[in-house]
Write a protein that holds these residues in place. Structure first.
Motif, PDB file in Angstrom:
ATOM      1  N   TYR A   1       5.980  -6.560  -4.104  1.00  0.00           N
ATOM      2  CA  TYR A   1       5.320  -5.255  -4.051  1.00  0.00           C
ATOM      3  C   TYR A   1       3.831  -5.439  -4.344  1.00  0.00           C
ATOM      4  CZ  TYR A   1       6.125  -0.165  -4.023  1.00  0.00           C
ATOM      5  OH  TYR A   1       6.176   1.155  -3.682  1.00  0.00           O
ATOM      6  N   ILE A   2       2.981  -5.105  -3.356  1.00  0.00           N
ATOM      7  CA  ILE A   2       1.528  -5.260  -3.499  1.00  0.00           C
ATOM      8  C   ILE A   2       0.884  -3.907  -3.245  1.00  0.00           C
ATOM      9  CG2 ILE A   2      -0.497  -6.572  -2.763  1.00  0.00           C
ATOM     10  CD1 ILE A   2       1.391  -8.665  -1.568  1.00  0.00           C
ATOM     11  N   ASP A   3       0.122  -3.412  -4.233  1.00  0.00           N
ATOM     12  CA  ASP A   3      -0.357  -2.030  -4.103  1.00  0.00           C
ATOM     13  C   ASP A   3      -1.471  -1.748  -5.103  1.00  0.00           C
ATOM     14  OD1 ASP A   3      -0.309   0.607  -3.062  1.00  0.00           O
ATOM     15  OD2 ASP A   3       0.928   1.277  -4.730  1.00  0.00           O
ATOM     16  N   HIS A   4      -2.130  -0.585  -4.906  1.00  0.00           N
ATOM     17  CA  HIS A   4      -3.181  -0.144  -5.829  1.00  0.00           C
ATOM     18  C   HIS A   4      -3.033   1.325  -6.223  1.00  0.00           C
ATOM     19  CE1 HIS A   4      -6.150   1.731  -2.730  1.00  0.00           C
ATOM     20  NE2 HIS A   4      -5.006   1.513  -2.113  1.00  0.00           N
ATOM     21  N   HIS A   5      -1.872   1.918  -5.967  1.00  0.00           N
ATOM     22  CA  HIS A   5      -1.622   3.313  -6.329  1.00  0.00           C
ATOM     23  C   HIS A   5      -0.901   3.418  -7.678  1.00  0.00           C
ATOM     24  CE1 HIS A   5      -2.015   3.427  -1.884  1.00  0.00           C
ATOM     25  NE2 HIS A   5      -2.615   4.576  -2.126  1.00  0.00           N
ATOM     26  N   ARG A   6      -0.752   4.650  -8.132  1.00  0.00           N
ATOM     27  CA  ARG A   6      -0.021   4.908  -9.374  1.00  0.00           C
ATOM     28  C   ARG A   6       1.403   4.353  -9.258  1.00  0.00           C
ATOM     29  NH1 ARG A   6      -1.565   9.806 -12.369  1.00  0.00           N
ATOM     30  NH2 ARG A   6       0.641  10.314 -12.456  1.00  0.00           N
TER      31      ARG A   6
ATOM     32  N   ASP B   1       0.815  -1.219   0.000  1.00  0.00           N
ATOM     33  CA  ASP B   1       0.000   0.000   0.000  1.00  0.00           C
ATOM     34  C   ASP B   1       0.847   1.267   0.000  1.00  0.00           C
ATOM     35  OD1 ASP B   1      -2.645   1.032  -0.110  1.00  0.00           O
ATOM     36  OD2 ASP B   1      -2.542   1.591   2.000  1.00  0.00           O
ATOM     37  N   ILE B   2       1.950   1.243  -0.733  1.00  0.00           N
ATOM     38  CA  ILE B   2       2.851   2.383  -0.852  1.00  0.00           C
ATOM     39  C   ILE B   2       3.083   2.649  -2.342  1.00  0.00           C
ATOM     40  CG2 ILE B   2       5.181   3.239  -0.399  1.00  0.00           C
ATOM     41  CD1 ILE B   2       3.585   3.045   2.119  1.00  0.00           C
ATOM     42  N   SER B   3       2.919   3.887  -2.765  1.00  0.00           N
ATOM     43  CA  SER B   3       3.072   4.227  -4.175  1.00  0.00           C
ATOM     44  C   SER B   3       4.481   3.935  -4.678  1.00  0.00           C
ATOM     45  CB  SER B   3       2.754   5.713  -4.379  1.00  0.00           C
ATOM     46  OG  SER B   3       3.134   6.134  -5.681  1.00  0.00           O
ATOM     47  N   MET B   4       4.579   3.111  -5.705  1.00  0.00           N
ATOM     48  CA  MET B   4       5.872   2.834  -6.319  1.00  0.00           C
ATOM     49  C   MET B   4       6.424   4.095  -6.975  1.00  0.00           C
ATOM     50  SD  MET B   4       6.896   0.001  -9.242  1.00  0.00           S
ATOM     51  CE  MET B   4       6.417  -1.397  -8.235  1.00  0.00           C
ATOM     52  N   GLU B   5       5.538   4.876  -7.566  1.00  0.00           N
ATOM     53  CA  GLU B   5       5.945   6.097  -8.254  1.00  0.00           C
ATOM     54  C   GLU B   5       6.703   7.031  -7.316  1.00  0.00           C
ATOM     55  OE1 GLU B   5       3.673   8.801 -11.496  1.00  0.00           O
ATOM     56  OE2 GLU B   5       2.722   8.773  -9.517  1.00  0.00           O
ATOM     57  N   LYS B   6       6.303   7.072  -6.039  1.00  0.00           N
ATOM     58  CA  LYS B   6       6.926   7.970  -5.070  1.00  0.00           C
ATOM     59  C   LYS B   6       8.156   7.341  -4.411  1.00  0.00           C
ATOM     60  CE  LYS B   6       3.989  11.328  -5.558  1.00  0.00           C
ATOM     61  NZ  LYS B   6       4.416  12.608  -6.150  1.00  0.00           N
ATOM     62  N   ASN B   7       8.456   6.093  -4.730  1.00  0.00           N
ATOM     63  CA  ASN B   7       9.579   5.387  -4.093  1.00  0.00           C
ATOM     64  C   ASN B   7      10.527   4.768  -5.109  1.00  0.00           C
ATOM     65  OD1 ASN B   7       9.119   5.025  -0.886  1.00  0.00           O
ATOM     66  ND2 ASN B   7       7.135   5.082  -1.914  1.00  0.00           N
TER      67      ASN B   7
END
Length: 319
Positions: free
Chosen positions: A77-82, A55-61
């Motif tokens: 990596y498991i997520d739903h953000h951009r 639940d952490i944006s890959m785009e921001k990391n």
């Protein structure tokens, strides 16, 4: 070394609860307040380390992620953000779905074949995925009391993640995860009068008693903006207030503004429930902004940029 990196809101915490109930591991926990998403930079990984990101944006990391992958660490990596551009590496496994009607805990639920679905339902409620959560409740044939409890639990865990710093929160996110993972089922929290549920319930009721006197600083048929007072309670209620208003006014975008210590504004934006798209795109136009389709934010919006932000929202949703 195993690192579990997760957002400090309901979706991040409960995603990890499900995974660690399914596969217990001793790990270094890396988390923070909900808006503290640049978490991967805290990790100095080496070859052989295991990294779980939830639940952490890959785009921001992305810079920190590429550094970690270069180190030889293995990342899930498991997520739903951009996401931005996803690195191509044999050390990276991704489970990412940016659809507006899902959240990280529901992605985890699918990976676990519904093994801890009641936890996933609570997370979906906490992330304001009300319709999806209701469908899962119906499929599970849960009672009205049980579904109401899961909705309240998700709301409370999400509420606890909001604040400018950890000291603003009632329970630090890492400590809250460690407490919740002791319960195989979320309903066990209801039966335990010493559980975090009752602590957060009392705190939530006290904070929300201050909300009745609030009025919008901007209101039209497209957008409602609430500028909260510079008080700790206001920072804590900003997320749940945004969700409540979004559910009450489903055809309008909702923006909640809080004050930062440097004079800038922390922004929480909800897309209209009737059009759950665009929030992440709008916020990403501003420095320190980002998020997902249905909900996004800006960590530090200069006050001088507020008219531009309001115009961007109105332009997007009036098209």
């Amino acid at each position: 070394m195993q690192y579990d990196i997760f957002n400090g809101d309901a979706d991040g915490i409960i995603s990890l609860v499900q995974l660690r109930l399914a596969e217990p591991k001793t790990a270094q926990l890396v988390t923070g307040v909900k808006r503290d998403i640049a978490l991967l930079k805290q990790v100095n990984a080496v070859d052989g380390d295991g990294i779980l990101v939830l639940d952490i944006s890959m785009e921001k990391n992305i810079d920190a992620l590429e550094r970690i992958l270069t180190s030889g660490a293995v990342v899930t990596y498991i997520d739903h953000h951009r996401t931005g551009s996803i690195p191509q590496s044999p050390n990276l496994t991704t489970h990412i779905d940016t659809a507006a009607n899902t959240c990280t805990a529901l992605i985890v639920d699918n990976l676990l074949s519904g093994r801890y679905r009641d936890w996933a339902i609570a997370a979906a409620y906490g992330d304001n995925m009300i319709a999806v959560a209701d469908e899962l409740v119906e499929a599970r044939r849960l009672s009205t009391d049980d579904s109401a409890f899961l909705r309240e639990l998700g709301t409370l865990v999400n509420y606890n993640g909001y604040g400018a710093e950890i000291s603003d929160l009632h329970i630090a996110p890492a400590a809250l995860f460690q407490a919740l993972v002791q319960y195989e089922s979320p309903f066990m929290l209801r039966d335990d009068e010493s559980s975090p549920f009752y602590q957060l319930q009392a705190a939530y009721q006290q904070d929300m008693s201050n909300v009745a006197s609030l009025t919008p600083s901007h209101a039209d048929e497209t957008l409602l903006v609430f500028t909260l007072p510079n008080e700790v309670w206001a920072k804590r209620v900003s997320g749940v207030l945004g969700n409540d208003l979004a559910n009450t006014y489903p055809s309008r975008a909702i923006a909640i503004l809080s004050h930062n210590a440097d004079g800038s504004l922390m922004v929480s934006l909800r897309a209209p429930l009737s059009n759950r798209h665009g929030a992440g795109e709008i916020c990403s136009k501003f420095e320190t902004g980002g998020g997902r389709e249905a909900a996004a934010g800006i960590n530090a919006l200069p006050v001088s940029d507020l008219p531009q932000f309001i115009l961007a929202i109105k332009t997007y949703y009036q098209e």
